[in-house]
Design a protein around this motif. Structure first.
Motif, PDB file in Angstrom:
ATOM      1  N   ASP A  10       0.869  -1.212  -0.131  1.00 11.82           N
ATOM      2  CA  ASP A  10      -0.227  -0.198   0.128  1.00 11.82           C
ATOM      3  C   ASP A  10       0.721   1.274   0.043  1.00 11.82           C
ATOM      4  O   ASP A  10       0.506   2.418  -0.514  1.00 11.82           O
ATOM      5  N   LEU A  11       2.128   1.204   0.606  1.00 13.17           N
ATOM      6  CA  LEU A  11       2.987   2.176   0.664  1.00 13.17           C
ATOM      7  C   LEU A  11       3.412   2.506  -0.843  1.00 13.17           C
ATOM      8  O   LEU A  11       3.421   3.689  -1.257  1.00 13.17           O
ATOM      9  N   LYS A  12       3.874   1.469  -1.417  1.00 13.50           N
ATOM     10  CA  LYS A  12       4.282   1.791  -3.020  1.00 13.50           C
ATOM     11  C   LYS A  12       3.153   2.042  -3.751  1.00 13.50           C
ATOM     12  O   LYS A  12       3.477   3.079  -4.650  1.00 13.50           O
ATOM     13  N   THR A  13       1.918   1.698  -3.669  1.00 15.26           N
ATOM     14  CA  THR A  13       0.824   2.138  -4.364  1.00 15.26           C
ATOM     15  C   THR A  13       0.465   3.707  -4.091  1.00 15.26           C
ATOM     16  O   THR A  13       0.301   4.518  -4.969  1.00 15.26           O
ATOM     17  N   ASP A  24       2.404   9.068   4.186  1.00 20.30           N
ATOM     18  CA  ASP A  24       3.053   9.517   5.447  1.00 20.30           C
ATOM     19  C   ASP A  24       2.445   8.758   6.575  1.00 20.30           C
ATOM     20  O   ASP A  24       3.309   8.553   7.413  1.00 20.30           O
ATOM     21  N   THR A  25       1.180   8.633   6.405  1.00 19.03           N
ATOM     22  CA  THR A  25       0.613   7.758   7.643  1.00 19.03           C
ATOM     23  C   THR A  25       0.837   6.327   7.714  1.00 19.03           C
ATOM     24  O   THR A  25       1.572   5.640   8.627  1.00 19.03           O
ATOM     25  N   ILE A  26       1.273   5.768   6.448  1.00 20.74           N
ATOM     26  CA  ILE A  26       1.936   4.150   6.396  1.00 20.74           C
ATOM     27  C   ILE A  26       3.346   4.284   6.822  1.00 20.74           C
ATOM     28  O   ILE A  26       3.759   3.496   7.537  1.00 20.74           O
ATOM     29  N   THR A  27       3.926   5.272   6.462  1.00 16.22           N
ATOM     30  CA  THR A  27       5.572   5.454   6.819  1.00 16.22           C
ATOM     31  C   THR A  27       5.565   5.691   8.325  1.00 16.22           C
ATOM     32  O   THR A  27       6.631   4.913   8.830  1.00 16.22           O
ATOM     33  N   LEU A  28       4.702   6.271   9.000  1.00 18.34           N
ATOM     34  CA  LEU A  28       4.746   6.368  10.341  1.00 18.34           C
ATOM     35  C   LEU A  28       4.621   5.222  11.198  1.00 18.34           C
ATOM     36  O   LEU A  28       5.243   4.823  12.134  1.00 18.34           O
ATOM     37  N   VAL A  29       3.871   4.594  10.525  1.00 18.40           N
ATOM     38  CA  VAL A  29       3.393   3.112  11.278  1.00 18.40           C
ATOM     39  C   VAL A  29       4.524   2.298  10.954  1.00 18.40           C
ATOM     40  O   VAL A  29       4.936   1.393  11.784  1.00 18.40           O
ATOM     41  N   ARG A  30       4.948   2.107   9.772  1.00 16.55           N
ATOM     42  CA  ARG A  30       6.306   1.237   9.442  1.00 16.55           C
ATOM     43  C   ARG A  30       7.273   1.348  10.362  1.00 16.55           C
ATOM     44  O   ARG A  30       7.948   0.520  10.533  1.00 16.55           O
ATOM     45  N   ALA A  31       7.696   2.689  10.640  1.00 13.69           N
ATOM     46  CA  ALA A  31       8.642   3.204  11.432  1.00 13.69           C
ATOM     47  C   ALA A  31       8.282   2.682  12.820  1.00 13.69           C
ATOM     48  O   ALA A  31       9.392   2.367  13.564  1.00 13.69           O
ATOM     49  N   GLU A  82      -6.192  10.207   8.955  1.00 13.18           N
ATOM     50  CA  GLU A  82      -5.051   9.108   9.216  1.00 13.18           C
ATOM     51  C   GLU A  82      -5.799   7.986  10.074  1.00 13.18           C
ATOM     52  O   GLU A  82      -5.428   6.796   9.511  1.00 13.18           O
ATOM     53  N   ILE A  83      -6.870   8.076  10.961  1.00 11.89           N
ATOM     54  CA  ILE A  83      -7.360   7.171  11.588  1.00 11.89           C
ATOM     55  C   ILE A  83      -8.057   6.348  10.561  1.00 11.89           C
ATOM     56  O   ILE A  83      -7.927   4.865  10.784  1.00 11.89           O
ATOM     57  N   GLN A  84      -8.794   6.681   9.490  1.00  8.97           N
ATOM     58  CA  GLN A  84      -9.453   5.906   8.795  1.00  8.97           C
ATOM     59  C   GLN A  84      -8.602   5.302   7.746  1.00  8.97           C
ATOM     60  O   GLN A  84      -8.805   4.030   7.429  1.00  8.97           O
ATOM     61  N   ILE A  85      -7.269   5.760   7.430  1.00 15.44           N
ATOM     62  CA  ILE A  85      -6.416   4.875   6.627  1.00 15.44           C
ATOM     63  C   ILE A  85      -5.776   3.868   7.623  1.00 15.44           C
ATOM     64  O   ILE A  85      -5.530   2.572   7.038  1.00 15.44           O
ATOM     65  N   LEU A  86      -5.604   3.993   8.759  1.00 12.56           N
ATOM     66  CA  LEU A  86      -5.137   2.845   9.730  1.00 12.56           C
ATOM     67  C   LEU A  86      -6.153   1.797   9.924  1.00 12.56           C
ATOM     68  O   LEU A  86      -6.077   0.815  10.051  1.00 12.56           O
ATOM     69  N   MET A  87      -7.554   2.214   9.998  1.00 12.50           N
ATOM     70  CA  MET A  87      -8.535   1.382  10.270  1.00 12.50           C
ATOM     71  C   MET A  87      -8.684   0.458   9.168  1.00 12.50           C
ATOM     72  O   MET A  87      -9.208  -0.633   9.238  1.00 12.50           O
ATOM     73  N   ARG A  88      -8.181   0.489   7.814  1.00 11.23           N
ATOM     74  CA  ARG A  88      -8.363  -0.342   6.877  1.00 11.23           C
ATOM     75  C   ARG A  88      -7.545  -1.736   7.134  1.00 11.23           C
ATOM     76  O   ARG A  88      -7.813  -2.655   6.826  1.00 11.23           O
ATOM     77  N   TYR A  89      -6.519  -1.404   7.941  1.00  9.49           N
ATOM     78  CA  TYR A  89      -5.699  -2.444   8.400  1.00  9.49           C
ATOM     79  C   TYR A  89      -6.141  -3.333   9.746  1.00  9.49           C
ATOM     80  O   TYR A  89      -5.701  -4.538   9.938  1.00  9.49           O
ATOM     81  N   MET A  90      -7.167  -2.941  10.317  1.00 11.94           N
ATOM     82  CA  MET A  90      -7.764  -3.612  11.434  1.00 11.94           C
ATOM     83  C   MET A  90      -8.652  -4.622  11.165  1.00 11.94           C
ATOM     84  O   MET A  90      -9.394  -4.502  10.113  1.00 11.94           O
ATOM     85  N   PRO A  91      -8.840  -5.564  12.021  1.00 10.93           N
ATOM     86  CA  PRO A  91      -9.942  -6.604  11.860  1.00 10.93           C
ATOM     87  C   PRO A  91     -11.099  -5.791  11.812  1.00 10.93           C
ATOM     88  O   PRO A  91     -11.326  -4.775  12.463  1.00 10.93           O
TER      89      PRO A  91
END
Length: 147
Positions: A10-13, A24-31, A82-91
């Motif tokens: 998803d970061l690449k996309t 930016d959001t995914i980069t922070l989580v990956r960090a 940002e929360i909406q982006i992160l929620m995509r990865y939650m069950p």
């Protein structure tokens, strides 16, 4: 595909699509994931990544409260995105009814009937709802049932 691999894809996309907020959001989580792995010298599995995602979401929800108090609607909107982006990865999140049913099951399982046993109840229910419910929501239901 593991959660870490999905985040990388998803970061690449996001980079290809020039979607700065997602990147930016995914980069922070990956960090945060990488920091945890380096600090503890471990390789995180999906469960570990979910814990980090949950923590990131919780931090952002706390930030929203502060931004609202300060009258910073622009930051509130950004943080909600940002929360909406992160929620995509939650069950899938548990509904209030499902959560209440689970709380009652744990109460019966551990013979919890009094408000003074709330710590024991929370200790036993949180691992069962990890990533699928917010701790505040669980606490509110527990308090409602025990009162």
């Amino acid at each position: 595909m593991s959660l870490k691999e999905t985040l990388m894809q998803d970061l690449k996309t996001a980079m290809k699509e020039k979607n700065k907020k997602t990147k930016d959001t995914i980069t922070l989580v990956r960090a945060a994931i990488k920091q945890k792995e380096v600090d503890e010298r471990i390789e995180l599995d999906d469960e570990g990544v979910l814990k980090i995602l949950s923590k990131q979401i919780k931090e952002r929800r706390g930030s929203i409260e502060e931004f609202e108090k300060a009258g910073r609607d622009d930051l509130v909107r950004e943080t909600e995105e940002e929360i909406q982006i992160l929620m995509r990865y939650m069950p899938e999140q548990l509904s209030e009814e499902e959560l209440e049913k689970l709380v009652r099951e744990v109460m019966a399982e551990h013979d919890i009937t009094e408000k003074k046993q709330i710590g024991l109840l929370m200790k036993n229910i949180m691992p069962k709802v990890q990533g699928r419910a917010d701790g505040k929501a669980v606490n509110a239901i527990v308090n409602r049932i025990l009162n």
